[in-house]
Design a protein around this motif. Structure first.
Motif, PDB file in Angstrom:
ATOM      1  N   ALA A  16       5.599   3.220  13.163  1.00  0.00           N
ATOM      2  CA  ALA A  16       5.486   2.716  11.787  1.00  0.00           C
ATOM      3  C   ALA A  16       4.169   1.957  11.611  1.00  0.00           C
ATOM      4  N   LEU A  17       3.823   1.147  12.610  1.00  0.00           N
ATOM      5  CA  LEU A  17       2.554   0.416  12.526  1.00  0.00           C
ATOM      6  C   LEU A  17       1.373   1.386  12.522  1.00  0.00           C
TER       7      LEU A  17
ATOM      8  N   THR B 124      11.349   0.596   8.595  1.00  0.00           N
ATOM      9  CA  THR B 124      11.010  -0.094   9.842  1.00  0.00           C
ATOM     10  C   THR B 124      10.102  -1.296   9.590  1.00  0.00           C
TER      11      THR B 124
ATOM     12  N   VAL C 120       9.438   4.903   7.769  1.00  0.00           N
ATOM     13  CA  VAL C 120       8.344   3.983   8.111  1.00  0.00           C
ATOM     14  C   VAL C 120       8.499   2.689   7.321  1.00  0.00           C
TER      15      VAL C 120
ATOM     16  N   LEU D 145      -2.630   5.052   6.925  1.00  0.00           N
ATOM     17  CA  LEU D 145      -2.685   4.964   5.464  1.00  0.00           C
ATOM     18  C   LEU D 145      -3.830   4.052   5.012  1.00  0.00           C
ATOM     19  N   PHE D 146      -4.009   2.932   5.709  1.00  0.00           N
ATOM     20  CA  PHE D 146      -5.136   2.045   5.369  1.00  0.00           C
ATOM     21  C   PHE D 146      -6.470   2.771   5.540  1.00  0.00           C
TER      22      PHE D 146
ATOM     23  N   GLU E  95      -0.505  -6.129  16.511  1.00  0.00           N
ATOM     24  CA  GLU E  95       0.945  -5.950  16.621  1.00  0.00           C
ATOM     25  C   GLU E  95       1.256  -4.674  17.396  1.00  0.00           C
TER      26      GLU E  95
ATOM     27  N   THR F  20      -4.663  -7.420  12.214  1.00  0.00           N
ATOM     28  CA  THR F  20      -3.351  -7.972  12.561  1.00  0.00           C
ATOM     29  C   THR F  20      -2.368  -6.857  12.928  1.00  0.00           C
ATOM     30  N   LEU F  21      -2.361  -5.792  12.151  1.00  0.00           N
ATOM     31  CA  LEU F  21      -1.435  -4.688  12.444  1.00  0.00           C
ATOM     32  C   LEU F  21      -1.796  -4.014  13.778  1.00  0.00           C
TER      33      LEU F  21
ATOM     34  N   PHE G  70       3.367  -4.459  20.835  1.00  0.00           N
ATOM     35  CA  PHE G  70       4.587  -3.657  21.062  1.00  0.00           C
ATOM     36  C   PHE G  70       4.402  -2.667  22.208  1.00  0.00           C
TER      37      PHE G  70
ATOM     38  N   GLU H 155       9.877   3.603  17.301  1.00  0.00           N
ATOM     39  CA  GLU H 155       9.832   3.698  15.834  1.00  0.00           C
ATOM     40  C   GLU H 155       8.964   2.572  15.245  1.00  0.00           C
ATOM     41  N   LYS H 156       9.052   1.400  15.846  1.00  0.00           N
ATOM     42  CA  LYS H 156       8.213   0.295  15.358  1.00  0.00           C
ATOM     43  C   LYS H 156       6.733   0.595  15.559  1.00  0.00           C
TER      44      LYS H 156
ATOM     45  N   THR I   6       1.396   4.479  11.512  1.00  0.00           N
ATOM     46  CA  THR I   6       1.368   5.181  10.224  1.00  0.00           C
ATOM     47  C   THR I   6       0.735   4.295   9.153  1.00  0.00           C
ATOM     48  N   ALA I   7       1.062   3.023   9.181  1.00  0.00           N
ATOM     49  CA  ALA I   7       0.453   2.097   8.223  1.00  0.00           C
ATOM     50  C   ALA I   7      -1.059   2.064   8.426  1.00  0.00           C
TER      51      ALA I   7
ATOM     52  N   LEU J  68       0.356  11.235   7.733  1.00  0.00           N
ATOM     53  CA  LEU J  68       1.329  10.174   8.016  1.00  0.00           C
ATOM     54  C   LEU J  68       2.428  10.730   8.914  1.00  0.00           C
ATOM     55  N   HIS J  69       2.766  11.993   8.692  1.00  0.00           N
ATOM     56  CA  HIS J  69       3.758  12.734   9.476  1.00  0.00           C
ATOM     57  C   HIS J  69       3.649  14.177   9.014  1.00  0.00           C
TER      58      HIS J  69
ATOM     59  N   LEU K 239       0.833  -1.209   0.000  1.00  0.00           N
ATOM     60  CA  LEU K 239       0.000   0.000   0.000  1.00  0.00           C
ATOM     61  C   LEU K 239       0.869   1.261   0.000  1.00  0.00           C
ATOM     62  N   PHE K 240       1.951   1.246   0.773  1.00  0.00           N
ATOM     63  CA  PHE K 240       2.859   2.402   0.760  1.00  0.00           C
ATOM     64  C   PHE K 240       3.450   2.610  -0.625  1.00  0.00           C
TER      65      PHE K 240
ATOM     66  N   GLN L  74       6.639  11.969  13.896  1.00  0.00           N
ATOM     67  CA  GLN L  74       6.975  10.528  13.992  1.00  0.00           C
ATOM     68  C   GLN L  74       7.397  10.108  15.400  1.00  0.00           C
TER      69      GLN L  74
END
Lengths: 498, 498
Positions: B17-18, A47, A44, B24-25, B51, B47-48, B55, B13-14, B20-21, B238-239, A24-25, B279
């Motif tokens: 990143a999740l 990572t 992102v 985006l979705f 996660e 699932t994301l 974390f 950061e992890k 941010t994903a 996203l940022h 998707l990114f 971020q």
């Protein structure tokens, strides 16, 4: 469900989710993301890629795979998923994490270096980066290679399982000995075809209307798909219920039409993957070559066939009356099939396209197997274009720097494009025995063709290799002869050669 | 950099990143994704999210936070990031994983149930789901609540730190005692304003052109931002180098214009966040209320101010000559400021908007604190609309089912909309002491206003609370009085009341 498999499946779900996010990114980046988002979003993406690497190579995944391998009651699909997971893990685990990360950075940077070098016609500025990329690919290939295997064969198998330099030498050898003389004959004795009316005066809104119409016409399902615009046309998918194609709109009107038919062919493949395997490691098209076989099948075998245009040409004329009112369908068909050797692969006609690939194949072999002096590549490139196509590029932007592939480490990828042409022709020959193909096109029964491809190819995803699919669908192993026959018959006729 | 902090930073950061994903979705889903992708993509999102939960609540994060808390030499930003991480963790870790997952499924399902119930005018079919959502929110609030704290106060603090029912009772009490009589006076003695010319005959392409122009005009940077179309306008990011706003195009032309100015205000906030904190867990607007203060500041205080339109009205007329040639700027200004009590919050005028919020606030308190019979909510809702706005909704789609918020568990969120109005007016009063605001608008110097907001509000992200920002910028604590004065002055003038 089997508990052991269920465990593997739930770990795989995490890796698939990360991979889907990365897709998707990438889509977003190519179609919409604002220009200054780059380096921030790259963090992102970096990572998430590392997380993916971590999950794929981690002990949890290793244990789950090992446990599944001891199970004896896996279904066919479960076994395929297990194999797919194992392969994906093996491809990654041999690469040390630090090298993996370093390469990801190198590749990201390489795209920018390549882009700039191309713009400035400056191959030398790209050379150090190219060298690094090549060294990394050699190293990875050496990690993965089995005893006695050639480095380039390792890379080829990434994109096309069951194909190696031995088979490809034979394949490209046949193309070379048939296409080059045919091209020469066309140039020496063939008629002049006028395709000037295809360029200029085609409003983008109308091209957009036609693009959407054609995608729908060949069976692309907009309830499960999207058509957008991007600089270079491509296809991607999140899963079999979200498949996305793009095209780009230029002065030359046929460009967007054939791009959308081409990408639509890729799109139909991913839309046709069975529900049972989508979102698993085997839920994608089986190989680059088989994917290209579908896109080029739609673009060329269908899209440049006069029978396809019989029910459509009036619509095209209505859309562009100023341009096409005085152009007959026969003139139009000749124009979209004009043979015109040029420097740029992506703009090549159907006949010369494979020669562009042949040149890249020969260079890749020299790079990976013969330790060629990289400084000399532009010269070798130009020599080969002169020899095979009769034209010599004077600018590297129209020569060796035209494609992004090598900057991205995609060595071994190019041959798939030519293989796709040959797979498609082999399938076509067989389909014609089972159905009146031309009549279906004239009747606009695109669903019958789509259904054939779905049931023989698409649905299986990676559960069968391209060679297995060809064997099952055509009753014989891969052969380039149908493609050669197809080209000879079609182009001798168009150019009035005996 | 401090090693201990560096470790926390790399774990964060992890999670970022999740997140941010996931953003985006969500963006993709609202603007582009094909309609049948839903349930497949939902698996990926689920699932994301898990996660992310893993974390945030995991031991690795816990240890990193604990280690950082022992450090004495953290910079101000590092300390803020640490606090942000700690808070985000505390909000999640009190919820058992199974409940977290169950709720995520419930919420996803609830949107569909709500949508269907609204379409069918069937509140009863939504009731069981609403009950489950409310129970979950109460449970979560009870996990988080401190001794003696009210459940609803826990929820309020999620969106607006430093605000509780005590403060909000006072706030809404003041709005109630001032706005309701003013509205009555307008309706009884006020003039009729004609705004019929705003509807019909405004081509979407021209509305698109104007939307993009206005976004750019107020300072939205298209090198770091995107404007798209969606059913309901929204802003996401996203940022700070990728901020995205949407609008929607309707028959009523001012709708898309004011949506884009509103979302543009949100967008400027996120674009103005400092590079040093984007971020990170503090790299977003500080609260919902402060965010709404920016969007509504641009939409109403700027966008519905005659001085804003002085340099722009000719352009608008040129775009729509058939519609506006005979409409003077004064008529136009009255039309876009017309007070017209209606059922739908998102279509409300500036004066009555806060009454829509008041009603929701009163109902949320009853739901969370008074154990109200949920069956009776539509009736209570209608009664309050009749009492405060003088109109009674007969359909639940135009009453209690109009907003998606409650189906998503967003209790405590609505008050931010009204607080935003008041924050904006307080800031506005102070800004006018420092600059000739109206002159800036007449001169089109939007950058001066943007720069003020950036330096006093935007840049800090979550490093300051909304109350701290107000205090620093205006020299006093939050007060609703400026908003009340602003409304009274503006609307008494427009409606010719003494």
């Amino acid at each position: 469900m089997n508990k052991t498999y269920e465990n593997l499946s739930s770990i795989l779900e995490k890796t698939m989710a990360l991979q889907t996010a990365l897709v998707l990114f990438e889509w977003d980046n190519e179609t919409l993301a604002p220009e200054e988002s780059g380096s921030y979003t790259a963090r992102v993406i970096g990572t998430l890629s590392e997380e993916y690497y971590g999950f794929m190579t981690g002990n949890e995944m290793g244990d789950a795979i090992a446990a599944c391998e001891k199970e004896s009651d896996l279904s066919e699909i479960q076994q395929a998923v297990l194999n797919g997971a194992k392969e994906a893990r093996e491809e990654l685990i041999c690469i040390p994490k630090a090298e993996y990360r370093e390469n990801a950075q190198l590749i990201a940077e390489a795209a920018r270096v390549w882009f700039k070098a191309k713009k400035n016609e400056d191959y030398d500025s790209f050379l150090p980066t190219l060298e690094k990329v090549i060294n990394y690919k050699r190293k990875v290939a050496s990690y993965r290679k089995k005893d006695g295997q050639k480095l380039y064969d390792v890379l080829l198998a990434e994109y096309e399982k069951g194909f190696d330099t031995e088979l490809l030498d034979e394949f490209f050898g046949r193309l070379k000995e048939e296409i080059i003389p045919l091209l020469k004959e066309i140039k020496e004795n063939g008629k002049e075809i006028d395709d000037s009316f295809l360029t200029g005066g085609y409003p983008v809104e109308k091209q957009e209307e036609m693009a959407r119409f054609l995608a729908e016409y060949i069976g692309f399902d907009f309830h499960r798909g999207v058509l957008s615009e991007s600089a270079h046309p491509f296809t991607t998918n999140l899963h079999n219920h979200d498949v996305r194609i793009t095209t780009s709109y230029h002065d030359k009107m046929d460009s967007s039409m054939f791009s959308v038919i081409h990408e639509g062919g890729h799109g139909l493949y991913e839309l046709g993957i069975s529900d049972e395997i989508t979102q698993t490691p085997v839920g994608q098209g089986t190989s680059m070559g088989m994917h290209e076989s579908q896109s080029r099948f739609y673009e060329n075998i269908i899209g440049r066939n006069p029978n396809f245009w019989i029910p459509l040409y009036d619509k095209l004329k209505e859309l562009y009356p100023d341009k096409l009112d005085s152009v007959s369908i026969d003139q139009y068909m000749e124009a979209i099939n004009k043979v015109d050797p040029g420097f740029i692969r992506t703009e090549a006609d159907e006949l010369t396209y494979s020669l562009h690939i042949l040149i890249r194949y020969e260079l890749e072999k020299m790079i990976m197997e013969e330790d060629v002096d990289l400084k000399k590549l532009p010269e070798i490139w130009a020599d080969k274009y002169e020899e095979y196509l009769g034209i010599r590029p004077e600018q590297v932007s129209k020569g060796i720097l035209q494609d992004i592939h090598w900057s991205q480490g995609l060595f071994g990828y190019f041959p798939s494009y030519a293989l796709g042409n040959a797979f498609g022709a082999q399938l076509y020959f067989h389909m014609k025995k089972e159905m009146d193909f031309d009549q279906l096109l004239r009747d606009g029964k695109m669903d019958v063709i789509k259904e054939y491809l779905r049931s023989h190819i698409h649905q299986y995803g990676k559960m069968k290799t391209s060679r297995e699919i060809l064997k099952a669908a055509t009753g014989e192993d891969f052969t380039p002869e149908y493609f050669i026959d197809y080209l000879k018959e079609k182009y001798r006729k168009i150019y009035g050669l005996s």
